[in-house]
Design a protein around this motif. Sequence first.
Motif, short mmCIF file in Angstrom:
data_model
loop_
_atom_site.label_atom_id
_atom_site.label_comp_id
_atom_site.label_asym_id
_atom_site.label_seq_id
_atom_site.Cartn_x
_atom_site.Cartn_y
_atom_site.Cartn_z
N THR A 131 0.83 -1.20 0.00
CA THR A 131 0.00 0.00 0.00
C THR A 131 0.87 1.25 0.00
N THR A 132 0.63 2.14 -0.94
CA THR A 132 1.44 3.36 -1.03
C THR A 132 0.64 4.63 -0.80
N SER A 133 -0.64 4.59 -1.07
CA SER A 133 -1.47 5.78 -0.94
C SER A 133 -2.39 5.62 0.27
N SER A 136 -5.14 11.15 4.23
CA SER A 136 -4.29 12.20 4.82
C SER A 136 -4.26 12.13 6.34
N SER A 139 -1.45 9.43 6.91
CA SER A 139 -0.31 9.30 6.00
C SER A 139 1.03 9.69 6.62
N GLN A 147 7.58 -2.72 -2.45
CA GLN A 147 6.89 -2.42 -3.71
C GLN A 147 6.96 -3.61 -4.66
#
Length: 235
Positions: A131-133, A136, A139, A147
């Motif tokens: 998971t990268t996103s 907010s 985060s 990755q």
Amino acid sequence: MQIYEYRKVTSTQDLAKKYLEEKNNKTAAFIAQEQTAGYGKRGRSFYSPAKTGIYLSIALPNFKIDLNYAGLLTLAIGISVVPVLKKQFPANDFQLKWVNDIYLNDRKIAGILTEKTKFGLIVGIGINITTTSFPSSISDHVGNITQSDVDNNQISRKLVKAIIQATKTYQNAKFLDNYRELSYLKNKKVTLKVGRKHITGRVVTIDNQGRLVIACQNTLRRYSSGEVIKVELNK
């Protein structure tokens, strides 16, 4: 033991609870590729996007917690998870944040949730694999492991096996030495929230009952519950 796999669910914890409520008497695991309403400690939302993480829960019918060692259960589960991740991702140094989080590079990459019901015990874990996103709101303190493409299903099955074993042996406190070595909080100044109180001090260790030991105002204080809401990183 039965393993149930899903593409998309509200929460694997909910599925495990329903399974126990139906008075099934065999241990079962619930694994999903995505959760729309995943949650962690204190009911907080656990972001669970499709195919980028591991989301699973284990239902243990009629599980009785040994009250003499209740503080060790979640810690034992945490220390059982790390070797599975380490074997899959040997270059990474995973750490354990008391009481139920796994950290990597100063960011939370996994959370563990134990919930006792009158029908048994449910152990849930969520891991950010690729998971990268993130929303907010989280985060700034969450991250992922890799990755690269990995077989989440294979890792999930190994985790299920390790976690179940931990629920059988948590009374043996020998694992605490390893937990202390992997402690993310050791020697750090933290703020611990216990009920409405906030306690600030430096973490000394985790004692043999699984309690967080904090040096505060020249005294050692021990806490069996609470949430570390602030950590000052050592420079």
